[in-house]
Write a protein that holds these residues in place. Structure first.
Motif: not given
Length: 103
Positions: A42-51, A68-73
């Motif tokens: 997800g685009s809002e997950d950029r740089g986070l451990y699960y991305a 993809f748009p948004g966050i994880h799930m």
């Protein structure tokens, strides 16, 4: 559904997390798959451990990576925009396969 998902954190970290944390993908199998593989986050997950794993696996197997748009799930929170992004990616993959079929 989202509230129920967030309520499963104990189960996630005691039952599912150990298997996830020790998982190592079969890079050779992924490279030789007879179908296109696209990894993403997800685009809002950029740089986070699960991305980050999806970016690294895509790099290792020389596969495309999609944001993809948004966050994880996100498909649980906003299914329509997520479905539109998946549809656009599937259409692109279809046309690429039509233009240059696999050898």
């Amino acid at each position: 559904m989202w509230k129920r998902f967030l309520g499963n954190q104990d189960h996630l970290f005691t039952t599912e997390w150990p298997a996830l944390a020790s998982f190592h993908p079969d890079e050779q199998a992924l490279r030789s798959a007879p179908f296109p593989i696209v990894l993403g986050a997800g685009s809002e997950d950029r740089g986070l451990y699960y991305a980050r794993p999806s970016i690294e696996i895509a790099r290792r197997i020389d596969a495309p990576w999609a944001e993809f748009p948004g966050i994880h799930m996100e498909y649980l929170r906003a299914p329509a925009p997520f479905a539109a992004a998946i549809r656009a990616l599937a259409t692109l993959l279809h046309w690429q396969a039509t233009i240059s079929p696999p050898t």
